[in-house]
Design an enzyme around this catalytic site. Structure first.
Site, PDB file in Angstrom:
ATOM      1  N   GLY A 170       0.971  -1.370   0.249  1.00 58.11           N
ATOM      2  CA  GLY A 170      -0.205  -0.239   0.021  1.00 58.11           C
ATOM      3  C   GLY A 170       0.611   0.701  -0.140  1.00 58.11           C
ATOM      4  N   ALA A 207      10.733   3.724 -10.639  1.00 58.87           N
ATOM      5  CA  ALA A 207      10.693   5.272 -10.707  1.00 58.87           C
ATOM      6  C   ALA A 207      11.127   6.372  -9.736  1.00 58.87           C
ATOM      7  CB  ALA A 207       8.748   5.231 -10.461  1.00 58.87           C
ATOM      8  N   GLY A 225       9.172  -4.219  -7.852  1.00 60.78           N
ATOM      9  CA  GLY A 225      10.011  -2.840  -8.773  1.00 60.78           C
ATOM     10  C   GLY A 225      11.801  -3.776  -8.504  1.00 60.78           C
ATOM     11  N   LYS A 226      12.231  -2.774  -9.426  1.00 61.24           N
ATOM     12  CA  LYS A 226      13.986  -3.784  -9.497  1.00 61.24           C
ATOM     13  C   LYS A 226      14.818  -2.658  -8.544  1.00 61.24           C
ATOM     14  CE  LYS A 226      16.167  -4.289 -13.077  1.00 61.24           C
ATOM     15  NZ  LYS A 226      16.064  -4.271 -14.994  1.00 61.24           N
ATOM     16  N   LYS A 227      14.044  -1.755  -7.539  1.00 56.47           N
ATOM     17  CA  LYS A 227      14.151  -0.524  -6.786  1.00 56.47           C
ATOM     18  C   LYS A 227      14.811  -1.951  -5.795  1.00 56.47           C
ATOM     19  CE  LYS A 227      12.284   1.549  -3.628  1.00 56.47           C
ATOM     20  NZ  LYS A 227      12.911   1.385  -2.769  1.00 56.47           N
ATOM     21  N   ASP A 228      13.804  -2.644  -5.696  1.00 57.09           N
ATOM     22  CA  ASP A 228      14.352  -3.869  -4.301  1.00 57.09           C
ATOM     23  C   ASP A 228      14.865  -5.172  -5.461  1.00 57.09           C
ATOM     24  OD1 ASP A 228      13.103  -2.749  -1.940  1.00 57.09           O
ATOM     25  OD2 ASP A 228      11.189  -2.176  -3.481  1.00 57.09           O
ATOM     26  N   HIS A 285       4.523   2.784  -7.474  1.00 52.26           N
ATOM     27  CA  HIS A 285       3.516   1.208  -8.029  1.00 52.26           C
ATOM     28  C   HIS A 285       2.890   0.898  -8.798  1.00 52.26           C
ATOM     29  CE1 HIS A 285       4.552   1.607  -3.501  1.00 52.26           C
ATOM     30  NE2 HIS A 285       4.756   0.633  -3.532  1.00 52.26           N
ATOM     31  N   LEU A 331      11.375   6.375  -6.111  1.00 51.13           N
ATOM     32  CA  LEU A 331      10.759   6.824  -5.137  1.00 51.13           C
ATOM     33  C   LEU A 331       9.986   5.465  -4.235  1.00 51.13           C
ATOM     34  CD1 LEU A 331       7.797   7.982  -8.287  1.00 51.13           C
ATOM     35  CD2 LEU A 331       9.582   9.246  -6.465  1.00 51.13           C
TER      36      LEU A 331
HETATM   37  O1  PAF Z   1       8.100  -4.625  -1.822  1.00 51.77           O
HETATM   38  C1  PAF Z   1       7.013  -4.687  -1.254  1.00 51.77           C
HETATM   39  O2  PAF Z   1       6.508  -4.119  -1.404  1.00 51.77           O
HETATM   40  C2  PAF Z   1       7.096  -6.046  -0.423  1.00 51.77           C
HETATM   41  O3  PAF Z   1       7.791  -6.555   0.565  1.00 51.77           O
HETATM   42  C3  PAF Z   1       6.507  -6.971  -0.788  1.00 51.77           C
HETATM   43  C4  PAF Z   1       6.899  -7.695  -1.636  1.00 51.77           C
HETATM   44  C5  PAF Z   1       4.875  -7.062  -0.883  1.00 51.77           C
HETATM   45  C6  PAF Z   1       5.947  -8.614   0.213  1.00 51.77           C
HETATM   46  O4  PAF Z   1       5.202  -7.838   1.553  1.00 51.77           O
END
Ligand code: PAF
Length: 277
Positions: free
Chosen positions: A31, A177, A148-151, A37, A185
């Site tokens: 969220g 982004a 996302g590729k940020k993570d 997102h 972001l």
């Molecule tokens: O990247 C996120 O927002 C969270 O780690 C995810 C993938 C929704 C799992 O809770």
């Protein structure tokens, strides 16, 4: 747009499209949705099938010292944004719905991926992520899931999980982004004071300059030390700046495609970013 709170309700709406797995694309989120997102949702929509977005702040991936309680929750605003993009289903379970009993069965990703970088600083984090993502996949049964590729390390963990557990979900990674000044972001940007927000773009700048130095032939150790030193000199607390192999974030061998990953704290806020070289 259907907003679904329980697995039972979700099951009543499944398959989200024709076929045994449907052609549903899932965008898992916690969220507090921002343009990053929404980019993931746009990519999911472009696949042509139905799109489900999950909104769940996952307690399993927060250490007791972390920000689970104060993590921003903006459910009504999130729904508006998702509705405007034509999302089909929002799955927003409660913690009790996701974890009706203590979650003692967990997905433990490969230690080679989780003992390093984010995993070294946040023990248990990737087990929490992999477990909830596996549960979401079992609940929603998507054909595709978008991250996302940020993570960057999270993306590699999810890919390894899907591969090794033969989950049959196609994982799509989407470019980060950014704000106009280059800051990636992130929901956690909202924690920054005005002065910290002005400084925060230095993380991206340090990665861009580190990538240029690598391309110019500077040594990996030198690039890492220079970038970390520059950030420390500006008042950041650096957890790591590391040049790694893109495919599995291991120490690179000559010829490997590279990524530079970084995590650093500005005041009380921890930011991460990366750049492929
Ligand atoms: O990247 C996120 O927002 C969270 O780690 C995810 C993938 C929704 C799992 O809770």
């Amino acid at each position: 747009m259907d907003v679904v709170r329980t697995v039972a309700d979700l099951r009543r709406r499944l398959p989200l499209d024709a076929g045994p797995r449907g052609s549903c694309a899932l965008v898992p989120t916690m969220g507090n949705l921002h343009e990053g997102h929404l980019d993931l949702v746009r990519v999911a929509k472009a696949r042509g099938g139905r799109v489900a977005v999950s909104i769940f702040v996952n307690p399993l991936q927060f250490a007791p010292s972390e920000d689970f309680d104060r993590y921003p929750r903006t459910f009504e605003a999130d729904l508006e944004k998702l509705g405007a993009l034509g999302v089909d289903v929002v799955y927003a379970p409660t913690v009790a719905e996701m974890y009706p009993e203590p979650q003692t069965v967990r997905v433990v990703p490969p230690p080679a991926l989780t003992d390093i970088l984010e995993g070294a600083v946040r023990p248990g984090f990737f087990t929490g992520v992999a477990t909830v993502v596996a549960k979401l996949f079992l609940m929603v049964r998507p054909a595709v899931a978008v991250f996302g590729k940020k993570d960057y390390q999270q993306l590699r963990v999810v890919e390894a999980m899907v591969r090794q557990l033969s989950m049959g979900v196609e994982i799509v990674g989407v470019e980060t982004a950014r704000a106009d000044d280059g800051l990636a972001l992130s929901s956690r940007n909202g924690y920054l004071t005005a002065a910290e927000r002005a400084e925060a773009a230095a993380l991206r700048r340090s990665l861009v300059s580190a990538a240029a130095s690598l391309r110019a032939g500077e040594s990996i150790g030198g690039v890492e030390a220079d970038a970390a030193g520059a950030l420390t000199g500006r008042g950041w607390h650096v957890d790591y700046v590391a040049v790694r192999r893109r495919s599995d974030l291991a120490e690179p061998q000559p010829g490997d495609p590279l990524v530079i990953v970084a995590a650093a704290k500005l005041g009380a806020t921890r930011l991460i970013d990366n750049i492929e070289v």
